[in-house]
Each structure stands twice: as C-alpha cells, then as structure tokens.
Design a protein around this motif. Structure first.
Motif, PDB file in Angstrom:
ATOM      1  N   ASN A 116       0.837  -1.197   0.000  1.00 58.20           N
ATOM      2  CA  ASN A 116       0.000   0.000   0.000  1.00 58.20           C
ATOM      3  C   ASN A 116       0.872   1.248   0.000  1.00 58.20           C
ATOM      4  OD1 ASN A 116       0.898   0.348   2.639  1.00 58.20           O
ATOM      5  ND2 ASN A 116      -1.004  -0.360   3.575  1.00 58.20           N
ATOM      6  N   SER A 117       0.248   2.414   0.058  1.00 61.77           N
ATOM      7  CA  SER A 117       0.985   3.674  -0.059  1.00 61.77           C
ATOM      8  C   SER A 117       1.956   3.890   1.100  1.00 61.77           C
ATOM      9  CB  SER A 117       0.003   4.846  -0.134  1.00 61.77           C
ATOM     10  OG  SER A 117      -0.821   4.877   1.014  1.00 61.77           O
ATOM     11  N   GLN A 118       1.735   3.203   2.232  1.00 64.79           N
ATOM     12  CA  GLN A 118       2.630   3.346   3.383  1.00 64.79           C
ATOM     13  C   GLN A 118       3.721   2.275   3.412  1.00 64.79           C
ATOM     14  OE1 GLN A 118       2.295   6.103   5.200  1.00 64.79           O
ATOM     15  NE2 GLN A 118       0.637   6.545   3.749  1.00 64.79           N
ATOM     16  N   GLY A 119       3.755   1.430   2.399  1.00 61.94           N
ATOM     17  CA  GLY A 119       4.790   0.405   2.327  1.00 61.94           C
ATOM     18  C   GLY A 119       4.462  -0.874   3.051  1.00 61.94           C
ATOM     19  N   GLN A 120       3.237  -1.017   3.534  1.00 63.70           N
ATOM     20  CA  GLN A 120       2.853  -2.243   4.225  1.00 63.70           C
ATOM     21  C   GLN A 120       2.518  -3.329   3.199  1.00 63.70           C
ATOM     22  OE1 GLN A 120      -0.457  -0.643   6.418  1.00 63.70           O
ATOM     23  NE2 GLN A 120       0.765  -0.347   8.280  1.00 63.70           N
TER      24      GLN A 120
ATOM     25  N   VAL B 262      25.927  -7.039   1.732  1.00 66.87           N
ATOM     26  CA  VAL B 262      25.098  -7.799   2.662  1.00 66.87           C
ATOM     27  C   VAL B 262      24.148  -6.828   3.368  1.00 66.87           C
ATOM     28  CG1 VAL B 262      25.082  -9.321   4.660  1.00 66.87           C
ATOM     29  CG2 VAL B 262      26.920  -9.485   2.986  1.00 66.87           C
ATOM     30  N   ILE B 263      22.866  -7.096   3.280  1.00 63.58           N
ATOM     31  CA  ILE B 263      21.859  -6.197   3.836  1.00 63.58           C
ATOM     32  C   ILE B 263      21.672  -6.510   5.315  1.00 63.58           C
ATOM     33  CG2 ILE B 263      19.492  -5.368   3.641  1.00 63.58           C
ATOM     34  CD1 ILE B 263      21.270  -4.780   1.215  1.00 63.58           C
ATOM     35  N   LYS B 264      22.000  -5.503   6.176  1.00 60.52           N
ATOM     36  CA  LYS B 264      21.890  -5.697   7.616  1.00 60.52           C
ATOM     37  C   LYS B 264      20.962  -4.690   8.280  1.00 60.52           C
ATOM     38  CE  LYS B 264      26.594  -7.554   7.973  1.00 60.52           C
ATOM     39  NZ  LYS B 264      27.941  -7.369   8.568  1.00 60.52           N
ATOM     40  N   SER B 265      20.587  -3.636   7.552  1.00 64.24           N
ATOM     41  CA  SER B 265      19.769  -2.587   8.157  1.00 64.24           C
ATOM     42  C   SER B 265      18.883  -1.950   7.099  1.00 64.24           C
ATOM     43  CB  SER B 265      20.658  -1.517   8.799  1.00 64.24           C
ATOM     44  OG  SER B 265      21.388  -0.830   7.792  1.00 64.24           O
ATOM     45  N   LEU B 266      17.965  -1.091   7.546  1.00 66.88           N
ATOM     46  CA  LEU B 266      17.095  -0.378   6.618  1.00 66.88           C
ATOM     47  C   LEU B 266      17.895   0.545   5.712  1.00 66.88           C
ATOM     48  CD1 LEU B 266      14.271   0.354   5.613  1.00 66.88           C
ATOM     49  CD2 LEU B 266      14.124   2.041   7.460  1.00 66.88           C
ATOM     50  N   ASP B 267      18.964   1.141   6.245  1.00 60.42           N
ATOM     51  CA  ASP B 267      19.820   1.990   5.415  1.00 60.42           C
ATOM     52  C   ASP B 267      20.409   1.206   4.256  1.00 60.42           C
ATOM     53  OD1 ASP B 267      19.370   4.228   6.890  1.00 60.42           O
ATOM     54  OD2 ASP B 267      21.195   4.085   8.084  1.00 60.42           O
TER      55      ASP B 267
ATOM     56  N   LEU C  94      13.232 -11.434   6.867  1.00 66.64           N
ATOM     57  CA  LEU C  94      12.144 -11.255   5.899  1.00 66.64           C
ATOM     58  C   LEU C  94      11.667  -9.813   5.830  1.00 66.64           C
ATOM     59  CD1 LEU C  94       9.969 -14.461   6.489  1.00 66.64           C
ATOM     60  CD2 LEU C  94      11.492 -13.969   4.568  1.00 66.64           C
ATOM     61  N   GLU C  95      11.704  -9.100   6.969  1.00 69.75           N
ATOM     62  CA  GLU C  95      11.233  -7.711   6.973  1.00 69.75           C
ATOM     63  C   GLU C  95      12.098  -6.838   6.075  1.00 69.75           C
ATOM     64  OE1 GLU C  95      10.279  -4.037  10.090  1.00 69.75           O
ATOM     65  OE2 GLU C  95      10.839  -6.028  10.846  1.00 69.75           O
ATOM     66  N   LEU C  96      13.426  -7.033   6.106  1.00 67.58           N
ATOM     67  CA  LEU C  96      14.325  -6.260   5.242  1.00 67.58           C
ATOM     68  C   LEU C  96      14.090  -6.599   3.774  1.00 67.58           C
ATOM     69  CD1 LEU C  96      17.674  -6.411   7.266  1.00 67.58           C
ATOM     70  CD2 LEU C  96      16.069  -4.493   7.077  1.00 67.58           C
ATOM     71  N   LEU C  97      13.842  -7.881   3.484  1.00 69.60           N
ATOM     72  CA  LEU C  97      13.564  -8.284   2.103  1.00 69.60           C
ATOM     73  C   LEU C  97      12.271  -7.637   1.602  1.00 69.60           C
ATOM     74  CD1 LEU C  97      14.174  -9.948  -0.408  1.00 69.60           C
ATOM     75  CD2 LEU C  97      13.087 -11.916   0.693  1.00 69.60           C
ATOM     76  N   LEU C  98      11.253  -7.591   2.449  1.00 63.58           N
ATOM     77  CA  LEU C  98       9.991  -6.947   2.067  1.00 63.58           C
ATOM     78  C   LEU C  98      10.189  -5.456   1.824  1.00 63.58           C
ATOM     79  CD1 LEU C  98       7.540  -8.773   4.511  1.00 63.58           C
ATOM     80  CD2 LEU C  98       7.431  -8.838   2.018  1.00 63.58           C
ATOM     81  N   LYS C  99      10.986  -4.796   2.669  1.00 62.82           N
ATOM     82  CA  LYS C  99      11.266  -3.362   2.467  1.00 62.82           C
ATOM     83  C   LYS C  99      11.968  -3.132   1.131  1.00 62.82           C
ATOM     84  CE  LYS C  99       9.809  -1.589   6.439  1.00 62.82           C
ATOM     85  NZ  LYS C  99       8.719  -0.585   6.503  1.00 62.82           N
ATOM     86  N   PHE C 100      12.877  -4.033   0.788  1.00 61.99           N
ATOM     87  CA  PHE C 100      13.598  -3.910  -0.475  1.00 61.99           C
ATOM     88  C   PHE C 100      12.652  -4.065  -1.663  1.00 61.99           C
ATOM     89  CE2 PHE C 100      16.049  -6.003  -3.920  1.00 61.99           C
ATOM     90  CZ  PHE C 100      16.945  -4.984  -4.203  1.00 61.99           C
TER      91      PHE C 100
END
Length: 563
Positions: free
Chosen positions: A199-203, A315-320, A348-354
């Motif tokens: 959605n528009s908020q990234g959820q 390697v993805i370790k953070s939201l940054d 999984l949360e970082l993968l979803l954000k990506f």
C-alpha cells in the motif's frame, strides 16, 4: 546513484577485506551533483513557496514521477551540487509539509524512507513520492525467482505471498505448485505467477492481509504490485527456466541460495544466464536457521567475480542498506544479499522493504515509446476453457490491446497468420479492458486456432507479417568445448520462442570458438517463427552457451489461397 544517508552512517561501514559493501563512503560529505534526468531530485529546503513557485515545484515533481514511472526520490537538505547542508528541525518539518502538499496536488503519496542528523546538528531526509500512472491500476514490477533445486524458492515465495511462516517441512510451498508431480516431488517444473502488493505506506498486502482476501482485492488495494515468476531449479527443467527469463522479460531476478548447500548446482548456470540477458539481480540466502550463512557469503564473493560480472556484494543488515541497495539496483554493479529464514522469519522484513522500494525496470520514456508501436503479444500459454473459448497467456512487448480489437495470430506452418478478435482480457486474475506494453495478461479469443502453440505471437490485424525459417544474427560464444561449424544444432531462445535451430553458415570464417564473435545464419528445424531485427538471442546445448542479436530476417514468401 548511492543513496545519501549511507554516506555518513558509521554503522553501514564494513571493514572486511572482502569488500562486502558498496564502498568506503562514510567519510564523504557530499553526493554527486544532482542528475538532470531520472527520478531523483535534490532540494535544500522548500519553505513557504509563493503560488508561482509552488506550481513550478509541482510541475517539476510531475516530471520526476514520469521519469520514475510513478516513483520519485526527494533528497531534502541537499544542495544541487550534492553538498549535504542539512536543515534545522523547523525548516525540515516545513519542507516535508510542502512536499506533501505538492504530492497531494498530483494525487500522490509521500513516505519518509530515512532521516538522519549530521555532525552540524542539522538533518537530512530521503522521501519516496509515489503516484500510480493514470493508465495503470498500480506500479508493477516483475521478479524472476532462480536458484538450485531444494534451495527454498517456492517456500520463500509461499511465505512472502501467503503471509505465514513455514513449518520447516515445506507447508508454505504447497500453494506454489501447479501439478501433482510437483507436490509429490517438492520440485517446481513449470512457471507459476504469484503476486505481492504494497500500500501507499509500504505495508505488504498478501493473502493474510484480511480474511478471505482475493487476488482482485490485493490488486485493488496495492499501489505497487510485485509479480513473482517462480522458475524451475532442477537441471532437467533448464529450458523452461530460460524461457521464463527470456520470454517474460522480468525487471529483476532473485537468485535463491540455501545456506545448507552453498553455491552449488544450477546457481552458477542461472546467474550466468541472468547476466547474459542483462537482467539486474539480487541474492537471497535461505535456511539460516539451520546453518550460519558465513561460509556461503564467503563463497559468493569469489562466485560473483568468477562469472566475470564485476559485481560488488552488499550484505543487507539494516534499513539503510535496503534503501542504498534499491537506489543502486538498476544503475550500479551492486548485488544486494539478504539472509533470511522462512521458518523463524529472520531477515524477511528487510527483504519486504527492499521489494517495496525496488524500481520498475523500464523508464517512462521507453514505456511511452513502446506503447505507441504496433501491438505484439508473445504467447507463452494456451488452453481451452469450456464454452469460454480459446485462452492465450503471455506478455505484451509493444503497443496496446483493448477488448474487441481485431488481431492476427501466427505464424502457421506456411508462415501465414489467422485473423481473430480479442473478446476479453484478464490481468492478475482480474478482468480489465486494456493491456499495455510491458504487462502480462490472459486474452480470450473469439475462435479456436488451428495449430496453436506456445511461441506464436498476436499482432495487429492489418500487419503484413510473415513467419520465417532463416534468420541471421551477430553471435558471441560464451563457452564451447571445441568449435562451432556449419551443421551445428542448438536450442535457441528468442523472447518466448524456444526451438532447435541449425547453423547454416558462419561469416566471415567457417567456424567460431569461445570468446569469438561472428555473423551466423540459422534455420529453424521444425516450423517457422515470427522474429524481428534487434531481438536478443540466447542458445544453449549442454555446456555450450552463446548470446547474440538478430540482424536480418528472411520471411517465407506469401502464397495466395488459390494455390
């Protein structure tokens, strides 16, 4: 462009000699100068603009959104030269409010991706502005899922799209399989499509978003839609996997590697094919709840360099890291690497954000150009549905198709095309009235087609197209044990076409070796196909691999029906 917040965040720095990072950027205090084209805009501050200035800013935002196919990135507190000046808290709040008003004027939404405080006490922010293009229901990104058999591809997709973790025994993957033998063996043998919305908020919006939610409701509720192409991982299904990468034109590829097995089997082959087809890719290491991914990460560095891709792992370790990787996915040589567990949910949360910030792989200008061309629909699936009629599924590579449009389908064995009409259109299992270039769809035709097969195309009815048996291509051999001579037979992949072809001639010499380029004349062995100049070609037979581009086509002669 490197996302600016990673430039000064010390937590993002990795001092490993293996260079598992974009680079040592934390000491830099500036970005490259603001790009004149693209969807990224620098703004030092936008506080209390006049009406005339506000309208100018809205027009500028509209252009940036168009450049990003519905997505724009605003760097607030950054000068046009790239210097990170920063803003006071009051100026930052006012600038973000102005940007939100600009977005509202266009019917867009804003999401603050990151906000950081500089050494001088001032702050900078990175904001995603998103507006669904007027001619689309949502912003769509196609992701091909690759990897060795038993790497956990289908399980990972089941967790992402169903919204519930796996039980450690493959429960999550059951919804991904299409055939009984896939359920019995636990291995994918065909190409399946799965959707994940945001959605528009990234959820994330998946099948757990609400009770009994349907695919149509996921599409309607999402501003961004990720379509996964779950491809086969076993060696004996390699042709089906190549067809998925070549025919469906994915924007990105997700290479899944098991931490329990490491970089083995078809992982090398899949990565080499993705690079040959110029598909941007990222890597997901699964099953980290069973084995630490340390050894697999070390293998990946040499793995990426061996392929000759000159990619730099991150390697993805953070939201940054996520935002940095998303910004570099299309323009740089960075390969994001995610470590996840489908059982515990770690990573999984970082993968979803990506996936939320993953950019579409086609520019707005290119999309507009393709839509203005004559329609060309590549057929990848066909079946009959009772009284409904003939159904074809595939990808529209050019133009626009609407309900009721008169088309022609072929080529038949003599190279001719048969006239048909499009009765109805479905996208993501939802009925619609129109499909545009770059979108996949299922079309219902008004009549059954004699000799219909995958690999055919649907064209505009007034087109004078003909199929061909002979075509010429500029070819580079990636690997062959000896030399390729006249008479050599190989499986060629051209878009959705997959057929054996024979080498009829090689110019200027009579053979071609590994790492050599030549002009090669091919002949389709079984039946004519519709190909055009400029199409990419991939051929593979055993360990032999080559790529090329079609330079000349020799259509079959037209024969009047009276003959």
């Amino acid at each position: 462009m490197d996302s600016f917040l990673s430039l000064f965040d010390p937590n993002n720095c990795n001092d490993s000699a293996d260079d598992f990072a974009i680079g040592n950027l934390n000491n830099q205090k500036a970005l490259p100068p603001e790009p004149q084209v693209g969807n990224i805009e620098y703004k030092l501050k936008i506080v209390n603009p006049t009406n005339q200035r506000f309208e100018h800013l809205v027009t500028q935002l509209k252009w940036r959104l168009r450049e990003g196919n519905g997505e724009a990135i605003y760097e607030i507190g950054v000068e046009d030269s790239g210097i990170l000046a920063g803003l006071s808290q009051w100026d930052m709040t006012a600038s973000l409010q102005t940007l939100q008003q600009m977005a509202l004027k266009l019917g867009a939404t804003t999401t603050i991706l990151r906000e950081r405080t500089l050494d001088n006490g001032r702050s900078v922010a990175e904001v995603l502005v998103r507006k669904i293009p007027d001619d689309q229901n949502n912003i769509e990104v196609r992701v091909a899922v690759l990897g060795n058999a038993d790497a956990g591809k289908s399980t990972l997709l089941g967790v992402l799209t169903q919204g519930s973790l796996d039980n450690g025994r493959g429960r999550a993957r059951l919804n991904m399989f299409r055939h009984l033998h896939e359920i019995q063996s636990g291995r994918t043998s065909s190409i399946s499509h799965e959707i994940l919305g945001f959605n528009s908020q990234g959820q994330p919006i998946n099948y757990s978003y609400s009770e009994l939610i349907t695919a149509e409701e996921i599409c309607d509720s999402s501003t961004k839609l990720v379509t996964f192409l779950d491809l086969a991982g076993h060696k004996k299904y390699i042709r089906t996997t190549i067809q998925g990468l070549s025919g469906y034109s994915p924007h990105h590829a997700m290479l899944v590697i098991s931490s329990t097995a490491g970089v083995v089997g078809m992982a090398h082959e899949h990565l080499a094919i993705a690079i040959a087809l110029n598909v941007p890719f990222f890597i997901v290491i699964t099953k980290i709840d069973l084995v630490s991914p340390t050894n697999t990460l070390q293998s990946l560095e040499s793995f990426l360099k061996q392929v000759g891709s000159r990619r730099v792992p991150l390697v993805i370790k953070s939201l940054d890291d996520v935002i940095t990787a998303g910004a570099n996915q299309l323009t740089e040589n960075v390969v994001p690497i995610f470590c996840v567990s489908s059982v515990s949910g770690e990573g999984l949360e970082l993968l979803l954000k990506f996936l939320h910030v993953l950019p579409p792989g086609i520019s707005a200008k290119e999309k507009e150009r393709l839509e203005q061309e004559s329609p060309e629909f590549q057929i990848d699936e066909n079946f009959k549905a009772g009284d409904v009629g003939q159904i074809i599924g595939g990808l529209l590579t050019k133009g626009v198709i609407t309900e009721g449009m008169q088309m022609q389908i072929g080529p038949q064995k003599d190279g001719s095309f048969q006239n048909v009409m499009v009765k109805s259109i479905h996208r993501n299992r939802v009925p619609c009235r129109m499909v545009r270039a770059g979108q996949s769809a299922a079309l219902c035709l008004n009549s059954y087609i004699r000799g219909l097969r995958n690999g055919m195309v649907l064209l505009k009815a007034d087109s004078s197209a003909r199929g061909c048996l002979f075509f010429q291509a500029s070819v580079s051999v990636l690997f062959h044990a000896t030399a390729i001579y006249q008479g050599y037979q190989t499986t060629v992949h051209i878009g959705n076409i997959r057929q054996t072809a024979v080498v009829v001639g090689i110019f200027p010499s009579n053979c071609i070796h590994t790492n050599e380029r030549a002009s090669v004349l091919f002949k389709f062995k079984v039946h004519p196909e519709y190909v055009t100049v400029g199409q990419r070609l991939l051929f593979r037979e055993g360990a032999a691999k080559g790529i090329g581009e079609i330079t000349q086509v020799f259509p079959l002669p037209y024969k009047p029906e009276s003959e």
